[in-house]
Design a protein around this motif. Structure first.
Motif, PDB file in Angstrom:
ATOM      1  N   HIS A  77       0.821  -1.225   0.000  1.00  0.00           N
ATOM      2  CA  HIS A  77       0.000   0.000   0.000  1.00  0.00           C
ATOM      3  C   HIS A  77       0.848   1.266   0.000  1.00  0.00           C
ATOM      4  CE1 HIS A  77      -3.903  -1.884   0.654  1.00  0.00           C
ATOM      5  NE2 HIS A  77      -3.356  -2.654   1.576  1.00  0.00           N
ATOM      6  N   LEU A  78       2.150   1.138   0.277  1.00  0.00           N
ATOM      7  CA  LEU A  78       2.978   2.331   0.488  1.00  0.00           C
ATOM      8  C   LEU A  78       4.278   2.179  -0.288  1.00  0.00           C
ATOM      9  CD1 LEU A  78       3.161   5.009   1.921  1.00  0.00           C
ATOM     10  CD2 LEU A  78       3.890   3.845   3.990  1.00  0.00           C
ATOM     11  N   ASP A  79       4.173   2.547  -1.550  1.00  0.00           N
ATOM     12  CA  ASP A  79       5.300   2.401  -2.463  1.00  0.00           C
ATOM     13  C   ASP A  79       6.478   3.264  -1.992  1.00  0.00           C
ATOM     14  OD1 ASP A  79       6.672   1.684  -4.705  1.00  0.00           O
ATOM     15  OD2 ASP A  79       5.841   3.302  -5.939  1.00  0.00           O
ATOM     16  N   GLY A  80       7.673   2.679  -1.899  1.00  0.00           N
ATOM     17  CA  GLY A  80       8.861   3.455  -1.552  1.00  0.00           C
ATOM     18  C   GLY A  80       9.134   3.527  -0.065  1.00  0.00           C
ATOM     19  N   ILE A  81       8.412   2.748   0.756  1.00  0.00           N
ATOM     20  CA  ILE A  81       8.625   2.784   2.203  1.00  0.00           C
ATOM     21  C   ILE A  81      10.063   2.338   2.531  1.00  0.00           C
ATOM     22  CG2 ILE A  81       7.630   0.470   2.516  1.00  0.00           C
ATOM     23  CD1 ILE A  81       6.593   1.426   5.264  1.00  0.00           C
ATOM     24  N   ALA A  82      10.681   3.011   3.499  1.00  0.00           N
ATOM     25  CA  ALA A  82      12.068   2.696   3.858  1.00  0.00           C
ATOM     26  C   ALA A  82      12.152   1.289   4.450  1.00  0.00           C
ATOM     27  CB  ALA A  82      12.567   3.715   4.886  1.00  0.00           C
ATOM     28  N   PRO A  83      13.305   0.602   4.233  1.00  0.00           N
ATOM     29  CA  PRO A  83      13.468  -0.728   4.823  1.00  0.00           C
ATOM     30  C   PRO A  83      13.371  -0.643   6.351  1.00  0.00           C
ATOM     31  CG  PRO A  83      15.325  -0.168   3.374  1.00  0.00           C
ATOM     32  CD  PRO A  83      14.462   1.042   3.466  1.00  0.00           C
ATOM     33  N   ASN A  84      12.733  -1.618   6.946  1.00  0.00           N
ATOM     34  CA  ASN A  84      12.577  -1.697   8.413  1.00  0.00           C
ATOM     35  C   ASN A  84      11.822  -0.507   9.021  1.00  0.00           C
ATOM     36  OD1 ASN A  84      14.170  -4.062   8.334  1.00  0.00           O
ATOM     37  ND2 ASN A  84      16.016  -2.779   8.315  1.00  0.00           N
ATOM     38  N   ALA A  85      11.029   0.175   8.211  1.00  0.00           N
ATOM     39  CA  ALA A  85      10.300   1.338   8.746  1.00  0.00           C
ATOM     40  C   ALA A  85       9.087   0.925   9.563  1.00  0.00           C
ATOM     41  CB  ALA A  85       9.862   2.261   7.615  1.00  0.00           C
ATOM     42  N   THR A  86       8.657  -0.319   9.416  1.00  0.00           N
ATOM     43  CA  THR A  86       7.476  -0.760  10.163  1.00  0.00           C
ATOM     44  C   THR A  86       7.583  -2.258  10.442  1.00  0.00           C
ATOM     45  OG1 THR A  86       5.043  -0.865  10.110  1.00  0.00           O
ATOM     46  CG2 THR A  86       6.167  -1.189   8.035  1.00  0.00           C
ATOM     47  N   SER A 143      11.363  15.662   8.580  1.00  0.00           N
ATOM     48  CA  SER A 143      12.148  14.492   9.015  1.00  0.00           C
ATOM     49  C   SER A 143      11.270  13.267   9.162  1.00  0.00           C
ATOM     50  CB  SER A 143      12.832  14.695  10.370  1.00  0.00           C
ATOM     51  OG  SER A 143      13.147  15.968  10.596  1.00  0.00           O
ATOM     52  N   ALA A 144      10.066  13.452   9.716  1.00  0.00           N
ATOM     53  CA  ALA A 144       9.192  12.298   9.939  1.00  0.00           C
ATOM     54  C   ALA A 144       8.789  11.657   8.615  1.00  0.00           C
ATOM     55  CB  ALA A 144       7.955  12.739  10.717  1.00  0.00           C
ATOM     56  N   LEU A 145       8.473  12.484   7.640  1.00  0.00           N
ATOM     57  CA  LEU A 145       8.049  11.959   6.331  1.00  0.00           C
ATOM     58  C   LEU A 145       9.195  11.246   5.626  1.00  0.00           C
ATOM     59  CD1 LEU A 145       5.936  14.485   4.189  1.00  0.00           C
ATOM     60  CD2 LEU A 145       5.439  12.090   4.633  1.00  0.00           C
ATOM     61  N   VAL A 146      10.373  11.885   5.661  1.00  0.00           N
ATOM     62  CA  VAL A 146      11.504  11.336   4.911  1.00  0.00           C
ATOM     63  C   VAL A 146      12.016  10.046   5.570  1.00  0.00           C
ATOM     64  CG1 VAL A 146      13.877  11.822   4.179  1.00  0.00           C
ATOM     65  CG2 VAL A 146      12.096  13.546   3.891  1.00  0.00           C
ATOM     66  N   ARG A 147      11.865   9.960   6.899  1.00  0.00           N
ATOM     67  CA  ARG A 147      12.247   8.705   7.578  1.00  0.00           C
ATOM     68  C   ARG A 147      11.404   7.543   7.056  1.00  0.00           C
ATOM     69  NH1 ARG A 147      11.087   6.122  12.579  1.00  0.00           N
ATOM     70  NH2 ARG A 147       9.727   7.730  13.457  1.00  0.00           N
ATOM     71  N   LEU A 148      10.152   7.830   6.700  1.00  0.00           N
ATOM     72  CA  LEU A 148       9.265   6.774   6.199  1.00  0.00           C
ATOM     73  C   LEU A 148       9.398   6.574   4.690  1.00  0.00           C
ATOM     74  CD1 LEU A 148       6.980   4.867   7.121  1.00  0.00           C
ATOM     75  CD2 LEU A 148       5.360   6.672   6.494  1.00  0.00           C
ATOM     76  N   LEU A 149       9.468   7.688   3.964  1.00  0.00           N
ATOM     77  CA  LEU A 149       9.522   7.641   2.492  1.00  0.00           C
ATOM     78  C   LEU A 149      10.719   8.473   2.021  1.00  0.00           C
ATOM     79  CD1 LEU A 149       5.749   8.179   1.581  1.00  0.00           C
ATOM     80  CD2 LEU A 149       7.043   6.075   1.321  1.00  0.00           C
ATOM     81  N   PRO A 150      11.928   7.885   2.009  1.00  0.00           N
ATOM     82  CA  PRO A 150      13.139   8.664   1.725  1.00  0.00           C
ATOM     83  C   PRO A 150      13.072   9.439   0.419  1.00  0.00           C
ATOM     84  CG  PRO A 150      13.693   6.453   2.478  1.00  0.00           C
ATOM     85  CD  PRO A 150      12.201   6.489   2.321  1.00  0.00           C
TER      86      PRO A 150
END
Ligand SMILES: Cc1cc2nc3c(=O)[nH]c(=O)nc-3n(C[C@H](O)[C@H](O)[C@H](O)COP(=O)(O)OP(=O)(O)OC[C@H]3O[C@@H](n4cnc5c(N)ncnc54)[C@H](O)[C@@H]3O)c2cc1C
Length: 387
Positions: A130-139, A289-296
């Motif tokens: 559902h979330l294209d581009g999510i950072a590795p290990n972000a969830t 920062s919060a957004l980029v931590r999830l979607l670099p």
């Protein structure tokens, strides 16, 4: 503006989504003359400053049911009001980073499913779908409910405004309610900046200013206004369907049909309305920062605009709905925190019944203003005050 008459069946203070929806339900019920006063312009309060999120994933059963009814109302909005509010049921995706957060989401999921809504528990791969581009290990996983969604608040307010005025409701913009007249121990009218108005009922739908207005009527209430900031980015090629909410920091965002990302996060501000509604560099930094931590890959996206508005918070996270036992005729429709848009169609229908002296299915222990008055312990609390 000069008010068209001086006696009403009910005066509603606040012309946001809550006040206008209440006026709509009163007009539909044939309540008689109704006046809505708002000291600002249409959408000057939180109803014109919010993220447009509409979800049914909640921690209390009553809230799930109200939100579900509201979703149905928003689905019908175009047919009922002739306005396209761009209600898109493209889901809400909650994200957990720790087992404790996932446990909390699992409890919400169980409750929501027990109400017949097909919530899903997702593992990290399910989230990534559902979330294209999510950072590795972000969830470590999350929950998803496809019938949740987003709408565009402005046409909703506009549609309600046109509907109530065609139904005979007087809506006075730029008129402030400055006090309440009391006779024989109950509400007899409202004092406004345009002079006094006689009415046996006043509805406090003043959003973040509801505590101020209750105090103007001599009623101490625990509502606290808290400022929340929000921003919109430049438009991006569509890549995101659901509203995304991260439990840890309250980060939330969705992509509008114009391509902008719209969202915010929980950032503490001093309580109260006195500082007004500015936005701050601190918010821009924290949100980026919060957004980029999830979607670099969002690192170089520009911000178009930022603004803020007030949540109207209560100690237990549930709204205050019903007549104040200390002052018959004074009806509360406030305390919605960050979620009044998504609940208003359902709560307002019930508040209109209160105004008309009709019974409702609202549990007083959960919603009545009386729950804050006595030593009786409160039975429920809604803590999923996110997104
Ligand atoms: C940044 C942000 C994001 C949000 N995101 C969401 C979301 O995604 N989904 C959701 O459901 N909700 C969201 N909310 C919350 C939602 O916007 C509010 O709960 C809802 O709009 C409250 O509506 P209201 O009609 O009670 O109040 P408001 O829209 O604030 O209206 C109250 C009105 O009362 C008027 N008023 C106040 N005092 C007086 C007086 N004495 N006399 C006359 N008029 C008076 C004000 O001028 C104002 O127009 C968000 C809120 C904010 C601030």
């Amino acid at each position: 503006m000069t008010l068209p008459r001086r006696d009403y069946r009910a005066v509603i203070v606040g012309g946001g989504v809550v006040g206008l929806y209440t006026a709509h339900h009163l007009a539909r019920a044939g309540a008689g003359p109704v006046l809505v006063v708002d000291r600002g312009y249409l959408s000057s309060g939180a109803s014109g400053r919010n993220g447009g999120g509409v979800r049914q994933q909640w921690e209390t059963r009553a809230t799930v049911r109200l939100a579900r009814e509201a979703v149905e109302a928003y689905r019908r909005f175009g047919r009922d009001f002739g306005f396209n509010i761009w209600f898109r049921q493209s889901g809400y995706l909650f994200l957990a980073e720790t087992p404790a957060e996932l446990g909390r989401l699992r409890a919400v999921h169980d409750l929501v499913r027990s109400e017949g809504l097909p919530s899903e528990i997702l593992d990290p791969d399910g989230v990534a779908a559902h979330l294209d581009g999510i950072a590795p290990n972000a969830t470590i996983g999350g929950t998803y409910l496809g019938s949740d969604g987003t709408l565009f608040p402005f046409p909703a307010i506009w549609g309600l405004y046109e509907a109530v005025r065609s139904a005979g409701v007087d809506v006075a913009l730029g008129v402030e309610a400055v006090g309440v007249d009391v006779a024989n121990g109950r509400v007899a009218g409202v004092r406004t900046s345009d002079g006094p108005v006689a009415a046996p009922v006043v509805v406090n739908a003043a959003g973040g200013w509801s505590g101020d207005f209750s105090r103007r009527a001599g009623l101490e209430v625990p509502n606290v206004a808290t400022r929340h900031e929000i921003l919109a980015t430049e438009p991006l090629k569509p890549f995101l369907d659901p509203m995304v909410v991260r439990v840890s920091d309250g980060l939330y965002f969705s992509q509008t049909m114009r391509g902008e990302l719209v969202g915010g996060l929980t950032l503490p501000h001093p309580p109260g309305t006195s500082a007004g509604m500015p936005s701050s560099p601190r918010f821009l930094g924290a949100m980026a920062s919060a957004l980029v931590r999830l979607l670099p890959r969002l690192a170089s996206v520009g911000v178009l605009r930022a603004w803020s508005g007030f949540y109207d918070d209560t100690p237990d996270g549930l709204p205050v709905l019903g007549e104040d036992p200390r002052l018959p005729g004074f009806v509360h429709a406030n305390g919605f925190g960050g979620h009044g848009f998504m609940l208003a169609p359902a709560t307002s229908r019930r508040v209109a019944r209160v105004v008309l002296g009709e019974p409702t299915d609202l549990d007083p222990a959960e919603f009545s203003p009386a729950r804050f008055l006595g030593p009786t312990p409160r039975v429920a609390a809604e803590r999923l005050q996110l997104g």
